[in-house]
Motif scaffolding. Structure first.
Motif, PDB file in Angstrom:
ATOM      1  N   ARG A 304       0.821  -1.218   0.000  1.00  0.00           N
ATOM      2  CA  ARG A 304       0.000   0.000   0.000  1.00  0.00           C
ATOM      3  C   ARG A 304       0.853   1.266   0.000  1.00  0.00           C
ATOM      4  NH1 ARG A 304      -4.454  -0.655   4.453  1.00  0.00           N
ATOM      5  NH2 ARG A 304      -5.647   0.768   3.106  1.00  0.00           N
ATOM      6  N   PHE A 305       2.129   1.112   0.391  1.00  0.00           N
ATOM      7  CA  PHE A 305       3.022   2.275   0.340  1.00  0.00           C
ATOM      8  C   PHE A 305       3.756   2.344  -1.006  1.00  0.00           C
ATOM      9  CE2 PHE A 305       3.028   1.393   5.030  1.00  0.00           C
ATOM     10  CZ  PHE A 305       2.205   2.454   5.343  1.00  0.00           C
ATOM     11  N   GLY A 306       3.384   1.484  -1.920  1.00  0.00           N
ATOM     12  CA  GLY A 306       3.958   1.546  -3.259  1.00  0.00           C
ATOM     13  C   GLY A 306       5.290   0.828  -3.385  1.00  0.00           C
ATOM     14  N   GLN A 307       5.645   0.003  -2.426  1.00  0.00           N
ATOM     15  CA  GLN A 307       6.894  -0.758  -2.546  1.00  0.00           C
ATOM     16  C   GLN A 307       6.633  -2.019  -3.384  1.00  0.00           C
ATOM     17  OE1 GLN A 307       9.860  -0.299   0.852  1.00  0.00           O
ATOM     18  NE2 GLN A 307       7.952  -0.724   1.908  1.00  0.00           N
ATOM     19  N   VAL A 308       7.531  -2.242  -4.323  1.00  0.00           N
ATOM     20  CA  VAL A 308       7.357  -3.375  -5.248  1.00  0.00           C
ATOM     21  C   VAL A 308       8.249  -4.529  -4.786  1.00  0.00           C
ATOM     22  CG1 VAL A 308       7.551  -4.116  -7.647  1.00  0.00           C
ATOM     23  CG2 VAL A 308       6.938  -1.744  -7.119  1.00  0.00           C
ATOM     24  N   TYR A 309       7.647  -5.674  -4.572  1.00  0.00           N
ATOM     25  CA  TYR A 309       8.401  -6.863  -4.155  1.00  0.00           C
ATOM     26  C   TYR A 309       8.351  -7.885  -5.281  1.00  0.00           C
ATOM     27  CZ  TYR A 309       7.928  -4.973   0.570  1.00  0.00           C
ATOM     28  OH  TYR A 309       7.971  -4.178   1.675  1.00  0.00           O
ATOM     29  N   ARG A 310       9.504  -8.396  -5.626  1.00  0.00           N
ATOM     30  CA  ARG A 310       9.485  -9.540  -6.540  1.00  0.00           C
ATOM     31  C   ARG A 310       9.424 -10.789  -5.669  1.00  0.00           C
ATOM     32  NH1 ARG A 310      14.328  -9.417  -9.506  1.00  0.00           N
ATOM     33  NH2 ARG A 310      13.357  -8.112 -11.080  1.00  0.00           N
ATOM     34  N   VAL A 311       8.472 -11.678  -6.011  1.00  0.00           N
ATOM     35  CA  VAL A 311       8.341 -12.909  -5.218  1.00  0.00           C
ATOM     36  C   VAL A 311       8.816 -14.086  -6.087  1.00  0.00           C
ATOM     37  CG1 VAL A 311       6.802 -14.342  -3.813  1.00  0.00           C
ATOM     38  CG2 VAL A 311       6.422 -11.867  -3.949  1.00  0.00           C
ATOM     39  N   VAL A 312       8.038 -14.460  -7.065  1.00  0.00           N
ATOM     40  CA  VAL A 312       8.482 -15.531  -7.968  1.00  0.00           C
ATOM     41  C   VAL A 312       9.258 -14.902  -9.113  1.00  0.00           C
ATOM     42  CG1 VAL A 312       7.735 -17.397  -9.487  1.00  0.00           C
ATOM     43  CG2 VAL A 312       6.490 -16.943  -7.360  1.00  0.00           C
ATOM     44  N   ARG A 313      10.398 -15.474  -9.402  1.00  0.00           N
ATOM     45  CA  ARG A 313      11.243 -14.904 -10.441  1.00  0.00           C
ATOM     46  C   ARG A 313      10.497 -14.832 -11.778  1.00  0.00           C
ATOM     47  NH1 ARG A 313      16.174 -18.633  -8.713  1.00  0.00           N
ATOM     48  NH2 ARG A 313      16.933 -17.381  -6.971  1.00  0.00           N
ATOM     49  N   ASP A 314      10.926 -13.902 -12.614  1.00  0.00           N
ATOM     50  CA  ASP A 314      10.240 -13.695 -13.897  1.00  0.00           C
ATOM     51  C   ASP A 314      10.339 -14.925 -14.805  1.00  0.00           C
ATOM     52  OD1 ASP A 314       9.887 -11.203 -12.908  1.00  0.00           O
ATOM     53  OD2 ASP A 314      11.143 -10.150 -14.367  1.00  0.00           O
ATOM     54  N   THR A 315      11.442 -15.627 -14.680  1.00  0.00           N
ATOM     55  CA  THR A 315      11.644 -16.803 -15.541  1.00  0.00           C
ATOM     56  C   THR A 315      10.742 -17.957 -15.143  1.00  0.00           C
ATOM     57  OG1 THR A 315      13.424 -17.424 -14.067  1.00  0.00           O
ATOM     58  CG2 THR A 315      14.042 -16.258 -16.088  1.00  0.00           C
ATOM     59  N   ASP A 316      10.190 -17.875 -13.938  1.00  0.00           N
ATOM     60  CA  ASP A 316       9.381 -18.979 -13.417  1.00  0.00           C
ATOM     61  C   ASP A 316       7.912 -18.592 -13.403  1.00  0.00           C
ATOM     62  OD1 ASP A 316      11.810 -20.137 -13.060  1.00  0.00           O
ATOM     63  OD2 ASP A 316      11.884 -19.810 -10.883  1.00  0.00           O
ATOM     64  N   ALA A 317       7.083 -19.615 -13.488  1.00  0.00           N
ATOM     65  CA  ALA A 317       5.641 -19.370 -13.471  1.00  0.00           C
ATOM     66  C   ALA A 317       5.174 -19.242 -12.028  1.00  0.00           C
ATOM     67  CB  ALA A 317       4.906 -20.518 -14.138  1.00  0.00           C
ATOM     68  N   ALA A 318       4.204 -18.364 -11.801  1.00  0.00           N
ATOM     69  CA  ALA A 318       3.567 -18.263 -10.478  1.00  0.00           C
ATOM     70  C   ALA A 318       2.131 -18.736 -10.616  1.00  0.00           C
ATOM     71  CB  ALA A 318       3.612 -16.821 -10.007  1.00  0.00           C
ATOM     72  N   HIS A 319       1.541 -19.139  -9.466  1.00  0.00           N
ATOM     73  CA  HIS A 319       0.181 -19.705  -9.528  1.00  0.00           C
ATOM     74  C   HIS A 319      -0.846 -18.600  -9.379  1.00  0.00           C
ATOM     75  CE1 HIS A 319       2.679 -23.122  -7.639  1.00  0.00           C
ATOM     76  NE2 HIS A 319       2.671 -23.268  -8.971  1.00  0.00           N
ATOM     77  N   HIS A 320      -0.903 -17.727 -10.322  1.00  0.00           N
ATOM     78  CA  HIS A 320      -1.758 -16.555 -10.119  1.00  0.00           C
ATOM     79  C   HIS A 320      -3.012 -16.562 -10.983  1.00  0.00           C
ATOM     80  CE1 HIS A 320      -0.482 -14.514 -13.931  1.00  0.00           C
ATOM     81  NE2 HIS A 320       0.647 -15.195 -13.726  1.00  0.00           N
ATOM     82  N   ALA A 321      -3.005 -17.275 -12.119  1.00  0.00           N
ATOM     83  CA  ALA A 321      -4.149 -17.140 -13.021  1.00  0.00           C
ATOM     84  C   ALA A 321      -4.920 -18.445 -13.243  1.00  0.00           C
ATOM     85  CB  ALA A 321      -3.684 -16.593 -14.370  1.00  0.00           C
TER      86      ALA A 321
END
Lengths: 519, 352
Positions: A304-321
């Motif tokens: 909410r303070f606008g800090q961006v966190y990378r969690v799953v690396r871009d090369t890897d798939a995340a279970h989001h969709a």
């Protein structure tokens, strides 16, 4: 008591004798404080005589400066009450100063004298006020400060209220506009026609430290919670083949690069966004990040303070969709976990309207992150979409299984075109549809692109000389085949396949699940 | 007490040194009148000290000097004469059956008397001890009037200089205004103060302590004495003065020629003053239009005879409507010392 005049002229018009008479009315009231003749005489001399001298000095000063006359100030000063009031204030200053000097210094004696004197109550009260003038000055200053603070606070409060009122009004207007545009499906345009020819400027990595990355557009990505998952792998299906074309698989190349972005909301508990909640808000964010990392839910999370966190690396798939479909000029994508990056905003929808709200910081950070990702992976504007627009439920062939950002996502603020006007491939390619419940959720109607997609699907059925229902049945099978194909790409990671299966039905962390985890 | 000390000093062979030996601290009021000099300094308000402003000169001789020493009289000696001055001069004048001479005439220093300055200084020194330089002293001077204006400047300057040499911050005040300060405190020093002195009558119309009209008329006790003596063919004024001061009653019908003459000249003096007062009010543009009645307060030795107040008020009211409304006419609490007391109040008000 003194000379009565039918018309009381301004002090400036009085002779010295008349002015003496005028001032004597005031001075005489205070003279009664003094029993001893010499004190009374001194008081009268030091007040009246000084006052007359002051008046004469003021008159002289006004007359001796020619520019005052030239500017017309002379007549104005004398004709208005300012001159009289100035002299009156002067007189009272003389009086009070003399009283202070001549009355006994001991407070008890002074009190006795004041009580014994024949002076009126008003006179005594005024003198008391003069005695306590420092206290009164202090009180006045304090009152002014409090009033100013109060005024400032009220102004800020009013501005906030006005702001929220205007925001809600704007939102209502936007909703009405959306609703109107939804009703007019003809307005909707085809996806290709609608998408702008916009490419973000090149963004590059400026600095990389242990726990953050800094980019040339000012974006800053924190990597404290970064984790890995299985490597991306997906096929791109050709568009508009009416189910007659063979599915992907060996005939097609497996692609590894992310092709788009899906925006989500965390639907987690929200504390009031105020400064006194800083610690609690950050605590909630940490809990959410732990959960997201553990479940590998998203590639990015913006708090909410606008800090961006990378969690799953871009090369890897995340279970989001999970079960999801989108298309662009290149083809159709099924199961967007593999092909799209998941960006989640820490927010939730209003209980009554299902409308999500972003903080100003989230808007800015989201725009910057979008620029970074689009620049790095050459992501097209057409592939920046929200979860609500891509989510499907293959068991009942309905769209909008998850409804985060199913409306009102600020595409424009992110430098993106409005995807609510784009025909979703889930409807146009696979024949997914919607029911009353979904329409109700979306405020009475689906977004404009769905209507356009429905027409397209009907047209395709007609061209294939089958009924839409038959076409829909075929496409459902095809969807399942494509999903299975995508899953098979991960056979080298059986555990992940299992996780992916579990999350296909409910991929994004809903509010209730998150709350349960956090508590 | 101080006076006794002075007299003791005067008993010394070099009796001319009568100056007070103690030093004064505090304000002093001094009424320098034609017939009397009165000093008020707050030490005894009701009993201000006074000395006759007169002297008698006798040719200097050992016998005369022995008599003066024997009588404990204060005198000054030069190569030709012995000068008996102050209160003793009255006794000595009666003894010699001559009129005492006056250092002042018609309210001002008497230019015809060679010794006027010196004698007056001696008399003042008998009353006023030395100051320390910062003490405030107010002394009375007559108001402007017929034949006064030019001489008044000299009179005032001479006295101020002398009093400053005595160690005072000396300032003058109109005699009538001093009466106002003494008697009209309750009215916030608003009213008319009249001092009927030996040489002249002084009037001040005061508003809130500020003199609006001041003037004098050259008629006073001496004018009455001189004229009555002349019209009755007396050799000197002693008999007239004694009659005036001891038995004259202006409320009764006169029975003797002397009483008739005194009545006539008293009425003349009062009439002159009232007419002049009316004229001043009419002519004055300085006086604010005050709608409350103003009091008149009378003071001075010439106002001492019984019935003076009643006669004055009767004549004032008989003359028709007065330019301002008069609330009451009253006599000062002590007519002889009112001016000195007013001077003292003025001095006190200026004392830090």
């Amino acid at each position: 008591m003194f000379a009565t005049k039918p018309h009381i002229p301004s002090l400036s018009q009085l002779t010295t004798a008349e002015a003496t008479l005028f001032y004597s009315k005031t001075v005489e009231r205070y003279a009664r404080f003094f029993d001893r003749p010499e004190q009374r005489l001194r008081f009268l001399n030091n007040t009246l005589a000084h006052q007359i001298a002051c008046k004469e000095k003021l008159d002289h000063a006004l007359e001796s400066h020619s520019f005052i006359k030239k500017l017309g100030l002379y007549d104005r000063i004398k004709s208005t009450g300012f001159y009289d009031r100035l002299l009156d204030l002067w007189l009272h200053r003389h009086i009070c100063r003399e009283l202070q000097n001549l009355l006994p210094s001991a407070s008890s004696e002074r009190r006795t004298l004041l009580q014994r004197s024949k002076a009126s109550f008003t006179t005594r009260l005024l003198f008391r006020c003069y005695e306590m003038r420092r206290l009164l000055y202090g009180a006045a200053v304090a009152t002014c400060i409090v009033a100013l603070l109060g005024f400032g606070y009220t102004a800020v409060w009013s501005a906030r209220r006005l702001n929220s009122y205007l925001a809600s009004r704007r939102q209502t207007e936007r909703r009405l506009t959306n609703s109107a545009s939804n009703q007019n499906a003809a307005v909707a345009e085809s996806s290709v026609k609608h998408l702008p020819d916009y490419h973000p400027e090149k963004v590059w990595l400026v600095e990389q430290q242990g726990n953050y990355e800094r980019y040339s557009n000012g974006a800053r990505i924190l990597t404290d919670y970064e984790t890995e998952n299985h490597t991306r792998g997906y096929y791109v299906l050709p568009r508009n083949q009416g189910g007659l074309v063979k599915t992907g698989g060996a005939a097609q190349d497996v692609r590894r690069e992310p092709v788009g972005i899906v925006y989500h909301t965390s639907e987690s508990d929200m504390l009031p966004f105020t400064s006194d909640n800083n610690a609690s808000i950050e605590g909630h964010t940490r809990g959410l990040l732990e959960y997201v990392r553990k479940n590998k839910s998203y590639n990015y999370l913006i708090d909410r303070f606008g800090q961006v966190y990378r969690v799953v690396r871009d090369t890897d798939a995340a279970h989001h969709a999970g079960n999801s479909v989108w298309s662009d000029a290149a083809g159709v994508y099924v199961g967007l976990n593999e092909s799209f990056l998941g960006v989640c905003f820490e927010t939730n929808s209003n209980s009554d309207s299902l409308d999500e709200q972003l903080t100003e910081a989230q808007l800015v950070a989201g725009r910057l992150l979008t620029q970074v990702l689009r620049s790095r992976y050459q992501i097209s504007d057409a592939d920046c979409v929200t979860h609500g627009l891509v989510s499907v439920n293959p068991s009942n062939m309905l769209i909008c299984y998850h409804h985060d950002w199913a409306r009102n996502f600020p595409f424009e603020a992110f430098g993106l075109s409005d995807k609510y006007k784009v025909a979703p491939a889930s409807v146009s390619e696979f024949g997914f549809t919607y029911d009353e419940e979904i329409m109700e959720k979306l405020g009475g109607d689906v977004w404009a692109g769905v209507k356009l997609a429905e027409e397209e699907f009907r047209r395709r059925a007609e061209e294939s000389k089958v009924t839409p229902e038959e076409m829909r049945r075929r496409m459902r099978e095809r969807y399942q085949e494509e999903m299975n194909l995508t899953l098979r790409l991960r056979t080298s990671h059986p555990a992940e396949v299992e996780t992916s299966r579990q999350t296909n039905d409910s991929n994004a962390p809903t509010a209730s699940r998150l709350n349960a985890r956090q508590t | 007490m101080l006076e006794e000390k002075n007299q003791v000093m005067s008993n010394k062979p070099e009796g001319s040194k009568n100056e007070a030996s103690n030093v004064k601290t505090g304000a002093v009021g001094l009424d320098i009148g034609t017939s009397r000099i009165v000093m008020a300094d707050g030490s005894s308000q009701r009993d201000a000290r006074s000395q006759l402003n007169a002297f008698v000169a006798v040719p200097s001789s050992e016998m005369a000097e022995n008599v003066l020493k024997h009588k404990n009289m204060v005198y000054e000696r030069n190569c030709k004469n012995l000068y008996v001055y102050g209160n003793d001069s009255n006794f000595f004048a009666s003894f010699l059956n001559v009129d005492a001479r006056r250092p002042m005439r018609d309210g001002l220093l008497n230019a015809q008397e060679e010794m006027s300055n010196h004698i007056m200084q001696l008399i003042i020194q008998r009353l006023v001890p030395r100051g320390r330089g910062k003490e405030m002293l107010y002394f009375s001077v007559p108001g402007k009037g017929e034949g006064v204006n030019g001489k008044l400047v000299y009179h005032e300057a001479m006295l101020r200089n002398f009093l400053q040499t005595l160690g005072y911050n000396a300032r003058s005040i109109n005699e009538g205004q001093a009466v106002v300060f003494s008697e009209l405190q309750e009215e916030n020093f608003t009213g008319i103060g009249i001092s009927f002195g030996g040489g002249m009558c002084n009037v001040s119309v005061s508003f809130m302590s500020m003199p609006m009209i001041t003037f004098s008329i050259p008629k006073g006790g001496d004018y009455i004495d001189r004229n009555v003596t002349e019209v009755l063919g007396e050799a000197n004024t002693t008999k007239v003065r004694i009659e005036k001061e001891e038995s004259l009653d202006l409320s009764r019908q006169p029975k003797t020629d002397l009483e008739r003459a005194l009545h006539i000249y008293y009425e003349d003096m009062m009439q002159s003053l009232i007419e002049r007062l009316r004229a001043e009010f009419r002519a004055s543009s300085q006086l604010p239009k005050i709608d409350r009645p103003m009091p008149i307060v009378l003071a001075g030795g010439t106002a001492k005879p019984a019935g003076f107040l009643h006669k004055f008020e009767s004549m004032l009211r008989a003359g028709g409507e007065f330019p301002i409304e008069i609330s009451d006419v009253r006599m000062a609490k002590d007519p002889l010392t009112a001016t000195a007391h007013g001077c003292y109040i003025a001095a006190l008000s200026e004392t830090k």
